[in-house]
Design a protein around this motif. Structure first.
Motif, mmCIF file in Angstrom:
data_model
loop_
_atom_site.group_PDB
_atom_site.id
_atom_site.type_symbol
_atom_site.label_atom_id
_atom_site.label_comp_id
_atom_site.label_asym_id
_atom_site.label_seq_id
_atom_site.Cartn_x
_atom_site.Cartn_y
_atom_site.Cartn_z
ATOM 1 N N GLU A 1 0.819 -1.205 0.000
ATOM 2 C CA GLU A 1 0.000 0.000 0.000
ATOM 3 C C GLU A 1 0.861 1.267 0.000
ATOM 4 O O GLU A 1 0.476 2.295 -0.546
ATOM 5 N N THR A 2 2.029 1.178 0.612
ATOM 6 C CA THR A 2 2.905 2.347 0.676
ATOM 7 C C THR A 2 3.529 2.655 -0.680
ATOM 8 O O THR A 2 3.914 3.788 -0.941
ATOM 9 N N ASN B 1 -6.404 5.159 -4.199
ATOM 10 C CA ASN B 1 -7.601 4.881 -5.005
ATOM 11 C C ASN B 1 -7.322 3.994 -6.219
ATOM 12 O O ASN B 1 -7.995 4.109 -7.235
ATOM 13 N N HIS B 2 -6.351 3.132 -6.131
ATOM 14 C CA HIS B 2 -6.058 2.168 -7.195
ATOM 15 C C HIS B 2 -6.148 0.751 -6.624
ATOM 16 O O HIS B 2 -5.241 -0.066 -6.795
ATOM 17 N N VAL B 3 -7.251 0.459 -5.975
ATOM 18 C CA VAL B 3 -7.436 -0.809 -5.289
ATOM 19 C C VAL B 3 -7.489 -1.964 -6.284
ATOM 20 O O VAL B 3 -6.848 -3.002 -6.073
#
Length: 83
Positions: A33-34, A39-41
């Protein structure tokens, strides 16, 4: 002979699925995630799937090659005795 191919195919499929699932599980320990944009799940999930497939397939191919080579080792001893 044909049943041997069926068994080998089943072992290969199961090996790939197991190692892909194991790679998926192992990748969950990393914090991607870092590195990813917000918002690019969906893209992150696709990345997890693709990395799992690549890593799992590579490990599975290594395992299957090792299994095949270990089964072929006795053939070396048979060929040496005939020399």
């Amino acid at each position: 002979m044909v049943s041997g191919f069926g068994q080998q195919a089943l072992i290969s499929i199961m090996s790939h699925l197991v190692f892909i699932a194991l790679a998926w599980w192992a990748l969950q320990a990393l914090r991607f995630e870092t590195l990813l944009r917000a918002n690019h799940v969906f893209q992150a999930r696709v990345l997890y799937v693709l990395l799992s497939i690549v890593i799992g397939s590579a490990v599975s191919n290594f395992f299957l090659d090792y299994l095949l080579w270990s089964q072929q080792l006795p053939l070396i001893l048979q060929n040496i005795t005939f020399l």
